[in-house]
Design a protein around this motif. Structure first.
Motif: not given
Length: 167
Positions: A54-58, A85-90, A108-114
Motif C-alpha cells: 500500500l502506498r499513500g500520503i497519510d 511499514s518502514p519507519r521513514k517515508a520516501h 521554492v521547494q516542494y516535497e512529496i512524502r510517500t
C-alpha cells in the motif's frame, strides 16, 4: 416455469433436475458463471502467499485500511502473515525558481512524502483470493495505491517427479 413443472413427470427425477437447472442458469448470469466454474472439473488454484503493498500520503489512512483488510481476511478464514511499514517515508523534493527570468537565489521547494505499508497473507485458494482482492480493492480509500503479488503453487512436471537413474 409452471409450464415446465406441469410437463414433467414425477417418475423421471433426473429429467426434472436437468430442466430445472437449465431454467435457473438462464435467468441469472452469476449462477451460470459459478455453476460453469464448479462443473468444469478443473481444480481450484492454490496460492502460497499474497503480498500487498500500500502506498499513500497519510500514514493514519494506511494504518486504518490495514486494519480493515486484516479484519476482512479473518472473516474469510485467510491466514495472516506479517504486516509492517518502514519507519521513514520516501521523500521526493523538487526545487523550482520563483521567477522565470531572473532572481536565481529565490527558490521554492516542494516535497512529496510517500508512506508504505506491507501485508502478507498465506495459504489461499483461487476463489478466496479473487473474492478477497475484489472486496479490498472496491473499498480502497482515496489517495491510496494497492499493488498485489501472488505466489501460485504448482505440481512438479512428470519428468521431475521420478528419481534420476543411476549412471
Amino acid at each position: 416455469m409452471l409450464q415446465v413443472l406441469k410437463s414433467l413427470r414425477l417418475t423421471q427425477p433426473t429429467r426434472f433436475a436437468s430442466a430445472l437447472s437449465s431454467t435457473v442458469t438462464n435467468t441469472s448470469s452469476i449462477t451460470a458463471d459459478a455453476s460453469s466454474a464448479v462443473n468444469s472439473g478443473e481444480p481450484d488454484k492454490l496460492y502460497s502467499k499474497l503480498e500487498i503493498e500500500l502506498r499513500g500520503i497519510d500514514p493514519a489512512v494506511l494504518k486504518s485500511y490495514t486494519w480493515f483488510a486484516t479484519t476482512a481476511a479473518e472473516h474469510l478464514g485467510i491466514e495472516l502473515g506479517k504486516c509492517w511499514s518502514p519507519r521513514k517515508a520516501h521523500h521526493e523534493r523538487m526545487t523550482l525558481l520563483k521567477s522565470v527570468h531572473i532572481y536565481k537565489k529565490h527558490r521554492v521547494q516542494y516535497e512529496i512524502r510517500t508512506h508504505f505499508r506491507y501485508m502478507n497473507f498465506h495459504k489461499l485458494t483461487g476463489s478466496t483470493l479473487d473474492t478477497f482482492l475484489e472486496y479490498i480493492e472496491r473499498n480502497l480509500p482515496e489517495g491510496v495505491a494497492l499493488q498485489a503479488a501472488k505466489t501460485e503453487l504448482q505440481q512438479l512436471p512428470a519428468h521431475l517427479q521420478q528419481p534420476p537413474e543411476q549412471v
